[in-house]
Enzyme design. Sequence first.
Site, PDB file in Angstrom:
ATOM      1  N   ASP A  33       0.844  -1.200   0.000  1.00  0.00           N
ATOM      2  CA  ASP A  33       0.000   0.000   0.000  1.00  0.00           C
ATOM      3  C   ASP A  33       0.882   1.254   0.000  1.00  0.00           C
ATOM      4  O   ASP A  33       1.883   1.327   0.716  1.00  0.00           O
ATOM      5  CB  ASP A  33      -0.911  -0.004   1.251  1.00  0.00           C
ATOM      6  CG  ASP A  33      -2.071   0.963   1.138  1.00  0.00           C
ATOM      7  OD1 ASP A  33      -3.222   0.498   1.137  1.00  0.00           O
ATOM      8  OD2 ASP A  33      -1.823   2.196   1.065  1.00  0.00           O
ATOM      9  N   GLU A  84      -7.558   5.127  -6.231  1.00  0.00           N
ATOM     10  CA  GLU A  84      -8.227   6.339  -5.770  1.00  0.00           C
ATOM     11  C   GLU A  84      -9.702   6.013  -5.890  1.00  0.00           C
ATOM     12  O   GLU A  84     -10.168   5.592  -6.958  1.00  0.00           O
ATOM     13  CB  GLU A  84      -7.845   7.528  -6.661  1.00  0.00           C
ATOM     14  CG  GLU A  84      -6.420   7.996  -6.484  1.00  0.00           C
ATOM     15  CD  GLU A  84      -6.144   8.593  -5.105  1.00  0.00           C
ATOM     16  OE1 GLU A  84      -7.089   9.141  -4.492  1.00  0.00           O
ATOM     17  OE2 GLU A  84      -4.994   8.533  -4.641  1.00  0.00           O
ATOM     18  N   THR A 125     -16.008  -2.142  -9.624  1.00  0.00           N
ATOM     19  CA  THR A 125     -17.167  -1.477  -9.028  1.00  0.00           C
ATOM     20  C   THR A 125     -18.374  -1.509  -9.967  1.00  0.00           C
ATOM     21  O   THR A 125     -18.204  -1.533 -11.197  1.00  0.00           O
ATOM     22  CB  THR A 125     -16.792  -0.015  -8.709  1.00  0.00           C
ATOM     23  OG1 THR A 125     -17.983   0.710  -8.413  1.00  0.00           O
ATOM     24  CG2 THR A 125     -16.111   0.688  -9.881  1.00  0.00           C
ATOM     25  N   ASP A 126     -19.567  -1.423  -9.385  1.00  0.00           N
ATOM     26  CA  ASP A 126     -20.783  -1.334 -10.213  1.00  0.00           C
ATOM     27  C   ASP A 126     -20.846  -0.018 -10.980  1.00  0.00           C
ATOM     28  O   ASP A 126     -21.622   0.118 -11.931  1.00  0.00           O
ATOM     29  CB  ASP A 126     -22.049  -1.531  -9.357  1.00  0.00           C
ATOM     30  CG  ASP A 126     -22.214  -0.505  -8.238  1.00  0.00           C
ATOM     31  OD1 ASP A 126     -21.348   0.379  -8.080  1.00  0.00           O
ATOM     32  OD2 ASP A 126     -23.222  -0.608  -7.510  1.00  0.00           O
ATOM     33  N   GLU A 127     -20.018   0.964 -10.577  1.00  0.00           N
ATOM     34  CA  GLU A 127     -20.063   2.270 -11.252  1.00  0.00           C
ATOM     35  C   GLU A 127     -19.622   2.187 -12.705  1.00  0.00           C
ATOM     36  O   GLU A 127     -19.892   3.109 -13.485  1.00  0.00           O
ATOM     37  CB  GLU A 127     -19.223   3.312 -10.497  1.00  0.00           C
ATOM     38  CG  GLU A 127     -19.775   3.569  -9.115  1.00  0.00           C
ATOM     39  CD  GLU A 127     -19.350   4.896  -8.506  1.00  0.00           C
ATOM     40  OE1 GLU A 127     -18.890   5.783  -9.232  1.00  0.00           O
ATOM     41  OE2 GLU A 127     -19.501   5.023  -7.278  1.00  0.00           O
ATOM     42  N   TYR A 153     -13.660   8.901 -12.020  1.00  0.00           N
ATOM     43  CA  TYR A 153     -13.379   7.693 -11.221  1.00  0.00           C
ATOM     44  C   TYR A 153     -13.876   6.444 -11.941  1.00  0.00           C
ATOM     45  O   TYR A 153     -13.124   5.492 -12.156  1.00  0.00           O
ATOM     46  CB  TYR A 153     -14.048   7.801  -9.837  1.00  0.00           C
ATOM     47  CG  TYR A 153     -14.173   6.462  -9.134  1.00  0.00           C
ATOM     48  CD1 TYR A 153     -13.045   5.817  -8.624  1.00  0.00           C
ATOM     49  CD2 TYR A 153     -15.415   5.828  -8.997  1.00  0.00           C
ATOM     50  CE1 TYR A 153     -13.157   4.574  -8.002  1.00  0.00           C
ATOM     51  CE2 TYR A 153     -15.536   4.602  -8.376  1.00  0.00           C
ATOM     52  CZ  TYR A 153     -14.407   3.972  -7.882  1.00  0.00           C
ATOM     53  OH  TYR A 153     -14.516   2.752  -7.269  1.00  0.00           O
ATOM     54  N   SER A 156     -11.951   5.556 -15.007  1.00  0.00           N
ATOM     55  CA  SER A 156     -10.635   4.945 -14.738  1.00  0.00           C
ATOM     56  C   SER A 156     -10.794   3.482 -14.312  1.00  0.00           C
ATOM     57  O   SER A 156      -9.994   2.630 -14.677  1.00  0.00           O
ATOM     58  CB  SER A 156      -9.873   5.749 -13.679  1.00  0.00           C
ATOM     59  OG  SER A 156     -10.459   5.594 -12.394  1.00  0.00           O
ATOM     60  N   LYS A 157     -11.849   3.180 -13.556  1.00  0.00           N
ATOM     61  CA  LYS A 157     -12.069   1.787 -13.119  1.00  0.00           C
ATOM     62  C   LYS A 157     -12.459   0.915 -14.328  1.00  0.00           C
ATOM     63  O   LYS A 157     -12.009  -0.224 -14.445  1.00  0.00           O
ATOM     64  CB  LYS A 157     -13.162   1.709 -12.046  1.00  0.00           C
ATOM     65  CG  LYS A 157     -12.783   2.330 -10.716  1.00  0.00           C
ATOM     66  CD  LYS A 157     -11.644   1.618 -10.000  1.00  0.00           C
ATOM     67  CE  LYS A 157     -12.034   0.266  -9.469  1.00  0.00           C
ATOM     68  NZ  LYS A 157     -10.937  -0.344  -8.653  1.00  0.00           N
ATOM     69  N   ASN A 182     -22.090  -0.482  -3.386  1.00  0.00           N
ATOM     70  CA  ASN A 182     -21.556   0.332  -2.274  1.00  0.00           C
ATOM     71  C   ASN A 182     -21.374  -0.494  -1.006  1.00  0.00           C
ATOM     72  O   ASN A 182     -22.325  -1.116  -0.540  1.00  0.00           O
ATOM     73  CB  ASN A 182     -22.520   1.471  -1.946  1.00  0.00           C
ATOM     74  CG  ASN A 182     -22.462   2.581  -2.966  1.00  0.00           C
ATOM     75  OD1 ASN A 182     -22.771   2.362  -4.124  1.00  0.00           O
ATOM     76  ND2 ASN A 182     -22.056   3.769  -2.540  1.00  0.00           N
ATOM     77  N   VAL A 209     -26.670  16.656   2.226  1.00  0.00           N
ATOM     78  CA  VAL A 209     -27.247  15.697   1.279  1.00  0.00           C
ATOM     79  C   VAL A 209     -27.249  16.332  -0.108  1.00  0.00           C
ATOM     80  O   VAL A 209     -27.797  17.421  -0.285  1.00  0.00           O
ATOM     81  CB  VAL A 209     -28.679  15.314   1.719  1.00  0.00           C
ATOM     82  CG1 VAL A 209     -29.385  14.490   0.656  1.00  0.00           C
ATOM     83  CG2 VAL A 209     -28.627  14.544   3.043  1.00  0.00           C
ATOM     84  N   ASP A 275     -25.850  19.614  -5.919  1.00  0.00           N
ATOM     85  CA  ASP A 275     -25.678  18.229  -6.346  1.00  0.00           C
ATOM     86  C   ASP A 275     -24.257  17.976  -6.875  1.00  0.00           C
ATOM     87  O   ASP A 275     -23.588  18.906  -7.354  1.00  0.00           O
ATOM     88  CB  ASP A 275     -26.701  17.916  -7.462  1.00  0.00           C
ATOM     89  CG  ASP A 275     -27.068  16.445  -7.489  1.00  0.00           C
ATOM     90  OD1 ASP A 275     -26.485  15.649  -6.725  1.00  0.00           O
ATOM     91  OD2 ASP A 275     -27.961  16.093  -8.289  1.00  0.00           O
TER      92      ASP A 275
END
Length: 347
Positions: A33, A84, A125-127, A153, A156-157, A182, A209, A275
């Site tokens: 790491d 990241e 990730t699901d993103e 992000y 890049s994933k 998540n 929020v 937002d």
Amino acid sequence: MNIVVTGGAGFIGSNFIYYMLENRPKDKIICFDKLTYAGNMATLDEAVKNENFKFIRGDIADRKTVYHMFETEKPDVIVNFAAESHVDRSIENPEIFLQTNVIGTSVLLDACRKYGIDRYHQVSTDEVYGDLPLDRPDLFFTEKTNLHTSSPYSASKASADLLVMAYHRTYKVPTTISRCSNNYGPFHFPEKLIPLMIINALGNKKLPVYGDGLNVRDWLYVEDHCAAINLILQNGKVGEVYNIGGHNEKANIDVVKTILKQLGKGEDMIEYVTDRKGHDRRYAIDPTKIHEELGWLPATKFEDGIKATIQWYLDNRKWWEEIISGEYQDYYERMYEKNPALEYARV
Ligand code: NAD
Ligand code: DAU
């Protein structure tokens, strides 16, 4: 087996290290790491007492250090959590996301080609699938859903996932990829929704929020994610992608209200703020494949997991207070630099 866990000083990687030390006591677990702002040696305090654990500080995008680690540790398995990970930071400054998430992944894959590996597992990730509309609750992400990213992000994933698949097809590197929804649970860095809201509520600060608060995330207790990755390492098919999620969709505002209720605080602490740019509306994973092929099912219901998580933050104030004060960033030097059991590759 020698299992290298990159990014193991972060949220999910550290939970995975504890899961593996407990469930695979014959294996050696090596954490590699860089200790960015998101990495914290205090998180690994208990792990460093275990003789099956070793920590090496290094950057996955630094070829020399990665190759040296392969030569000395001779890993059988790499599980790549190093990234990241925060969407808001990627919107502020995308470059480091490309450096770590894309170039870093390519360096690890090159090392696997050069030195050989039994399994390279990419924690994705699901993103990478983009988002789903709120008015189509019948739609879910499957492994066949097209990649359609929104933020630097997620781009890049997704790029890293494509590289992993390319190295499998072209060079026959034995890879697997998991795409999880998540996570929440212990050691979650306080910039993310759930820990931020818990800590702000405890400090009687406003709870920010984004937008209308109706964006939906599919929450999974972190230990369930760890168990799924271990199953993929044991029985997953090389070259495959596995979605991980527990059908636990919640609107952000409902998560925030649950936290306030658990802590006995009023909803007047909620503040609606500007937002997030490009804010994904809804994530929802279809986990049929990992259930049918590997028998995985989540063990923790959201109602129980969120209580356990809030309790963890109440019981571990020192951990997050040191993060908020910034003190954790020199913790490694203070506590570990002179400890010969730990290797220190300057980054
Ligand atoms: P995190 O930000 O808490 O931890 C990231 C860790 O990686 C830190 O310890 C950091 O020091 C380390 N790191 C960063 N850059 C590095 C580099 N160049 N070399 C070596 N180490 C480096 O992240 P997290 O939330 O634990 O996420 C871990 C992985 O899981 C990421 O790949 C993320 O994309 C993925 N993921 C996260 C979630 C989630 O809900 N948090 C869900 C699905 C997938
Ligand atoms: O879906 C998996 C992803 O989940 C991972 O790949 C990422 O690494 C991880 O950070 C997480 O991304 P999100 O953007 O979904 O998580 P975050 O905690 O940043 O935000 C969750 C939701 O809450 C999102 O809709 C934005 C909103 N939010 C977030 C923060 C920090 C707020 O409304 N207020 C806030 O202050």
